[in-house]
Structure formats: C-alpha cells, structure tokens
Design a protein around this motif. Structure first.
Motif, PDB file in Angstrom:
ATOM      1  N   GLY A 181       0.754  -1.245   0.000  1.00 48.77           N
ATOM      2  CA  GLY A 181       0.000   0.000   0.000  1.00 48.77           C
ATOM      3  C   GLY A 181       0.785   1.295   0.000  1.00 48.77           C
ATOM      4  O   GLY A 181       0.194   2.376  -0.071  1.00 48.77           O
ATOM      5  N   PHE A 182       2.112   1.232   0.073  1.00 45.96           N
ATOM      6  CA  PHE A 182       2.906   2.466  -0.010  1.00 45.96           C
ATOM      7  C   PHE A 182       2.941   2.967  -1.449  1.00 45.96           C
ATOM      8  O   PHE A 182       2.885   2.170  -2.397  1.00 45.96           O
ATOM      9  N   ARG A 183       3.069   4.290  -1.607  1.00 45.37           N
ATOM     10  CA  ARG A 183       3.160   4.895  -2.922  1.00 45.37           C
ATOM     11  C   ARG A 183       4.359   5.847  -2.958  1.00 45.37           C
ATOM     12  O   ARG A 183       4.638   6.557  -1.979  1.00 45.37           O
ATOM     13  N   THR A 184       5.057   5.859  -4.077  1.00 44.20           N
ATOM     14  CA  THR A 184       6.205   6.744  -4.227  1.00 44.20           C
ATOM     15  C   THR A 184       5.741   8.192  -4.329  1.00 44.20           C
ATOM     16  O   THR A 184       4.848   8.514  -5.116  1.00 44.20           O
ATOM     17  N   ILE A 185       6.355   9.058  -3.510  1.00 49.90           N
ATOM     18  CA  ILE A 185       6.000  10.476  -3.556  1.00 49.90           C
ATOM     19  C   ILE A 185       7.196  11.350  -3.947  1.00 49.90           C
ATOM     20  O   ILE A 185       7.028  12.538  -4.232  1.00 49.90           O
ATOM     21  N   ALA A 186       8.395  10.779  -3.959  1.00 49.74           N
ATOM     22  CA  ALA A 186       9.586  11.527  -4.367  1.00 49.74           C
ATOM     23  C   ALA A 186      10.703  10.537  -4.659  1.00 49.74           C
ATOM     24  O   ALA A 186      10.708   9.421  -4.135  1.00 49.74           O
ATOM     25  N   VAL A 187      11.630  10.946  -5.515  1.00 50.66           N
ATOM     26  CA  VAL A 187      12.802  10.134  -5.808  1.00 50.66           C
ATOM     27  C   VAL A 187      14.037  11.003  -5.597  1.00 50.66           C
ATOM     28  O   VAL A 187      14.159  12.072  -6.193  1.00 50.66           O
ATOM     29  N   ARG A 188      14.905  10.556  -4.733  1.00 50.85           N
ATOM     30  CA  ARG A 188      16.146  11.266  -4.448  1.00 50.85           C
ATOM     31  C   ARG A 188      17.314  10.399  -4.889  1.00 50.85           C
ATOM     32  O   ARG A 188      17.139   9.251  -5.302  1.00 50.85           O
ATOM     33  N   GLU A 189      18.505  10.939  -4.762  1.00 51.92           N
ATOM     34  CA  GLU A 189      19.702  10.176  -5.092  1.00 51.92           C
ATOM     35  C   GLU A 189      20.671  10.226  -3.924  1.00 51.92           C
ATOM     36  O   GLU A 189      20.852  11.264  -3.279  1.00 51.92           O
ATOM     37  N   HIS A 190      21.267   9.086  -3.630  1.00 51.87           N
ATOM     38  CA  HIS A 190      22.242   9.002  -2.538  1.00 51.87           C
ATOM     39  C   HIS A 190      23.345   8.036  -2.940  1.00 51.87           C
ATOM     40  O   HIS A 190      23.075   6.889  -3.265  1.00 51.87           O
ATOM     41  N   LYS A 191      24.557   8.544  -2.978  1.00 55.29           N
ATOM     42  CA  LYS A 191      25.726   7.749  -3.355  1.00 55.29           C
ATOM     43  C   LYS A 191      25.533   7.084  -4.715  1.00 55.29           C
ATOM     44  O   LYS A 191      25.884   5.913  -4.921  1.00 55.29           O
ATOM     45  N   GLY A 192      24.952   7.833  -5.630  1.00 51.28           N
ATOM     46  CA  GLY A 192      24.807   7.362  -7.001  1.00 51.28           C
ATOM     47  C   GLY A 192      23.669   6.403  -7.241  1.00 51.28           C
ATOM     48  O   GLY A 192      23.529   5.865  -8.354  1.00 51.28           O
TER      49      GLY A 192
END
Length: 214
Positions: free
Chosen positions: A193-204
C-alpha cells in the motif's frame, strides 16, 4: 460402561471419579465423536498455524528486551553503516532506551529460539536521515525504518508482518500517514500500500521516498 435404573449409560469417567458422562444408548456415538472433535481442536490450537509462515516467530519490543540492544546495534551497523554513514557508537545511540515520556522510536524484534531473526523500527526520522537529512523529507513523521531480515528467516513473510506491526503502532499513536524509503521502484512496501512520492539520489543510487495512508 455401566447402565443405571433410568436407562442412562456412563460412557466415561474422570480420573478423580467426580465427573461421569451420562447418556442414553442412542447418543453414545455422538458423545464420543464430539469428545474426539473437541480433543482435536484443543491440540490444533496448541500447535503453530501451519498456514501462517510467521507463526514460529515471537514479536517483542526492544524496550522489553534491552539485553538485545547491543546485538541489534551490531546488526544495523553491519547492514546500514555504509548507507547511513553512522559509526557503531552512533548506531548504539539509535537503539538506546528512549527518554522518559517519549513514545518513539519503537523497535520490533522477530525472535526464534532466542535469536533475533528480523527487526524494524518506527521513528520520527529515518535512520538514514541522521547523517543525510536532505536525502529524505524534512519535517514529516513517522518513518518505518531499518528493516532487516536474516537470510535464514527469509521466505517467512516477516517483513510484511513487521510492517503491519509498525503501521498499527503508528495508527495507535494518532498518525494517519506513514513514511519509508526503499532502493526499489516496485518493492514489498509498494505491494502493501505504499506509494512513491519523491525520488532522491544518494551515493549514485536512487532512493524512493514512499508514503502510506493509515
């Protein structure tokens, strides 16, 4: 088996001789059948539910088993140190007893035969945000964080069960939203039931910030 003057038959007697079952001849088989059925039901209830893959695991809170705090810190250090950039001492602080009056964090442990087989925490901020807050969403809470399942315990749906434990606790505390993060675009969390609300980048690598209404 004995009969009395009323035509009733004693078909069973307790070991202490104070309890006797009485029935008429035509009902003996029903009594025996019902007795056997009750016995089967009693034994079945005492055995693990074979349909539930998590039935062999006990879920406890770390606050109730502080003797496992060091092991839990070590597990998280091995699993998350490279990603979180937390030292072992810093990791220990994340699993130290919470201050009096505080309700978070809460860490759930899945135990089997005295060993920690899986764990997860409900936190105000994600474990990864301690050193890298900009990777996450500042100012929102709570977070399902630092999920870990031992290789020997995989396939038992412990991650799903622990996620539900976290969700229920968050709801009990009055929250209506629950946040987490994952490295996968389609993860276990999305399936529950989780939904993606943002996409970030960390260590490539991408970090998917996810949220669920609870």
């Amino acid at each position: 088996m004995t009969a009395n003057n009323d035509g009733l038959i004693a078909v069973g007697q307790a070991a202490n001789a104070t309890e006797v079952w009485l029935t008429r001849p035509g009902r003996i088989s029903n009594i025996v059948t019902n007795s056997r059925r009750a016995m089967v039901e009693m034994v079945s209830k005492s055995l693990p539910d074979q349909r539930d893959p998590t039935s062999g695991f006990q879920i406890v809170e770390l606050s109730d088993r502080p003797d496992f705090a060091e092991e839990v810190a070590q597990i998280n250090f091995r699993q998350w140190a490279e990603f979180s950039d937390l030292s072992l001492d810093e990791m220990r602080k994340q699993f130290a007893p919470r201050p009096q009056g505080e309700v978070l964090p809460v860490t759930f442990l899945a135990m089997s035969q005295g060993e920690v087989k899986a764990l997860v925490s409900l936190r105000q901020t994600s474990l990864g945000a301690v050193a890298h807050p900009n990777v996450y969403l500042p100012g929102v809470e709570p977070w399902l964080s630092n999920m870990w399942v031992a290789e020997s315990a995989r396939g038992h749906k412990l991650a799903t069960r622990l996620s539900i434990m976290v969700e229920n606790r968050a709801r009990e505390l009055g929250y209506t939203l629950l946040y987490s993060s994952t490295a996968m675009e389609n993860s276990l969390y999305h399936a529950i039931g989780f939904r993606t609300i943002a996409v970030r980048e960390h260590k490539g690598a991408p970090v998917y910030i996810i949220r669920k209404e609870i």
